[in-house]
Enzyme design. Structure first.
Site, PDB file in Angstrom:
ATOM      1  CE  LYS A  97     -12.320  48.768  11.759  1.00 14.80           C
ATOM      2  NZ  LYS A  97     -11.608  47.313  11.702  1.00 14.80           N
ATOM      3  NE  ARG A  98     -20.555  42.713  15.423  1.00 17.71           N
ATOM      4  CZ  ARG A  98     -19.567  41.970  14.353  1.00 17.71           C
ATOM      5  NH1 ARG A  98     -19.315  42.887  13.363  1.00 17.71           N
ATOM      6  NH2 ARG A  98     -19.919  40.487  14.289  1.00 17.71           N
TER       7      ARG A  98
END
Length: 279
Positions: A97-98
């Site tokens: 989830k960057r």
């Protein structure tokens, strides 16, 4: 890589079914398995699961946080998991989830999507809440390297609606519109996927969301422990069943640590999902 990510994903789903087994070695699960809450415990857990579910799922989804909490030794285990999957031809969804900007986003992309990186996965999850355009380095590198990304669209946690369904059109609708542009003309689907929960209180179309037009593969969390069923997946994603990937963690992993029980659990979920999606 001989085919782009979307094509490889659809082929894997056709061959193995829509199940994506989550690798979530949290402390309680390790304890339930009789393993120490250490990097070595995580290694034993991860490779036991991989050995048991290979051939019974389209992909696996390591949750990076559960590896990173053990420091460099845990990250080394994550590297070994990704390497094993590459050797076996098992697709990976690295759940990181960057979301960042500029050179920082480029560095994240290089870490997880560049072929020479030991952390390279087939696909990663991304957060668009610094603006969809900020994700461009990852989207472009994924496509150039035959990999994919999954953009948070309508997530399975109830808090998500506070951000994702605000505005007219909603934030989610605008994100999905941007995904549609990136996937335009790609067959059988694009490389930019969407995370859309199977726990939605209403149908996507009722929320102003046109998933069919997005050309996106769908990662549909929420089945099992969060309350959604295979029937919910079939109902929410009707007409998209060839490109829906369903992540399950606790629903499969609680059958362990016996390998045969893990295999049986993965096989059972695969059969349930196939039956619901293709009645």
């Amino acid at each position: 890589m001989t085919a782009h990510f979307g094509a490889r994903l659809v082929a894997a789903i056709q061959t193995y079914g829509p199940l994506c087994v989550g690798l979530d070695p949290h402390a309680q699960l390790l304890s339930d398995w009789g393993l120490p809450d250490t990097a070595e415990g995580v290694r034993t857990f991860s490779h036991t699961v991989l050995d048991a579910v290979t051939g019974w799922c389209a992909a696996v989804k390591p949750q990076a946080a559960f590896y990173e909490r053990h420091g460099s030794a845990g990250v080394a285990v994550m590297e070994s998991v990704l390497a094993t999957c590459r050797e076996r031809g098992v697709l990976t969804v690295l759940d990181v989830k960057r979301g960042d900007i500029g050179s920082t986003m480029s560095a994240y992309a290089e870490a997880y999507l560049c072929a020479r990186s030991p952390l390279a996965a087939d696909s990663i999850t991304l957060s668009p809440y610094l603006g969809y355009g900020s994700l461009r380095p990852a989207v472009d590198l994924a496509r150039a390297s035959g990999r994919g990304v999954w953009i948070l669209g309508l997530t399975s946690n109830p808090e998500g609606a506070e951000v994702q369904l605000v505005g007219e059109p909603s934030v989610a609708a605008r994100v999905i519109d941007a995904v549609s542009r990136d996937n335009a003309g790609m067959m059988p689907c694009g490389d930019v996927g969407l995370v859309v929960g199977a726990t939605l209180p209403r149908m996507p179309t009722e929320l102003g969301i046109d998933l069919a037009a997005s050309g996106a593969p769908i990662l549909a969390p929420g089945v099992g422990a969060q309350g959604a069923s295979p029937t919910d997946v079939a109902r929410h994603f009707a007409g998209l069943t060839e490109r829906v990937l369903v992540p399950l963690s606790r629903g499969v992993l609680r059958a362990g640590p016996a390998p045969k029980a893990l295999t049986a659990s993965a096989r059972c979920w695969t059969e349930q999902l196939r039956s619901a999606l293709h009645p």
